[in-house]
Design a protein around this motif. Structure first.
Motif, PDB file in Angstrom:
ATOM      1  N   PHE A   4       0.797  -1.211   0.000  1.00 34.72           N
ATOM      2  CA  PHE A   4       0.000   0.000   0.000  1.00 34.72           C
ATOM      3  C   PHE A   4       0.838   1.273   0.000  1.00 34.72           C
ATOM      4  O   PHE A   4       0.303   2.370   0.088  1.00 34.72           O
ATOM      5  N   ASP A   5       2.156   1.153  -0.117  1.00 38.37           N
ATOM      6  CA  ASP A   5       3.041   2.316  -0.099  1.00 38.37           C
ATOM      7  C   ASP A   5       2.710   3.330  -1.195  1.00 38.37           C
ATOM      8  O   ASP A   5       2.836   4.534  -0.980  1.00 38.37           O
ATOM      9  N   PHE A   6       2.286   2.851  -2.350  1.00 37.57           N
ATOM     10  CA  PHE A   6       2.013   3.761  -3.462  1.00 37.57           C
ATOM     11  C   PHE A   6       0.878   4.737  -3.153  1.00 37.57           C
ATOM     12  O   PHE A   6       0.758   5.782  -3.782  1.00 37.57           O
ATOM     13  N   TRP A  11      -3.244   9.512  -0.712  1.00 36.48           N
ATOM     14  CA  TRP A  11      -4.227   9.027   0.255  1.00 36.48           C
ATOM     15  C   TRP A  11      -3.526   8.366   1.435  1.00 36.48           C
ATOM     16  O   TRP A  11      -3.522   7.138   1.571  1.00 36.48           O
ATOM     17  N   GLU A  12      -2.979   9.171   2.308  1.00 30.81           N
ATOM     18  CA  GLU A  12      -2.211   8.654   3.445  1.00 30.81           C
ATOM     19  C   GLU A  12      -3.038   7.757   4.357  1.00 30.81           C
ATOM     20  O   GLU A  12      -2.538   6.771   4.889  1.00 30.81           O
ATOM     21  N   VAL A  13      -4.305   8.101   4.520  1.00 30.82           N
ATOM     22  CA  VAL A  13      -5.171   7.308   5.397  1.00 30.82           C
ATOM     23  C   VAL A  13      -5.340   5.896   4.837  1.00 30.82           C
ATOM     24  O   VAL A  13      -5.260   4.911   5.582  1.00 30.82           O
ATOM     25  N   LEU A  17      -4.144   2.424   6.700  1.00 26.31           N
ATOM     26  CA  LEU A  17      -5.067   1.318   6.983  1.00 26.31           C
ATOM     27  C   LEU A  17      -4.614   0.029   6.301  1.00 26.31           C
ATOM     28  O   LEU A  17      -4.677  -1.056   6.884  1.00 26.31           O
ATOM     29  N   GLY A  18      -4.160   0.141   5.062  1.00 29.87           N
ATOM     30  CA  GLY A  18      -3.678  -1.027   4.337  1.00 29.87           C
ATOM     31  C   GLY A  18      -2.467  -1.652   4.997  1.00 29.87           C
ATOM     32  O   GLY A  18      -2.374  -2.871   5.148  1.00 29.87           O
TER      33      GLY A  18
END
Length: 73
Positions: A4-6, A11-13, A17-18
């Motif tokens: 989920f780094d990308f 979308w930091e949130v 969460l990912g």
């Protein structure tokens, strides 16, 4: 490194969460599932905002999904 780094750029949130869901995956399946549920709920909110679709303040996730379906998304 996370799958989920990308998402961090915009979308930091969602990225957070990912990453949390990934970290819980092997040790606490229920927590991982909960984080992915929260991820999906936040994603729907972002999609609604992107398409400028207003949902009622007390709309359920099901209501929000129906709104998206009504506009063919």
């Amino acid at each position: 490194m996370s799958n989920f780094d990308f998402l961090n750029k915009k979308w930091e949130v969602l990225a957070k969460l990912g990453k949390q869901a990934e970290s819980y995956y092997h040790n606490d399946n229920n927590a991982s599932m909960l984080k992915m549920r929260m991820f999906g709920e936040k994603l729907i909110d972002y999609v609604l905002a992107a398409y400028k679709v207003e949902a009622d303040k007390f709309a359920t996730q099901d209501d929000k999904i129906k709104l998206l379906r009504n506009i063919k998304i």
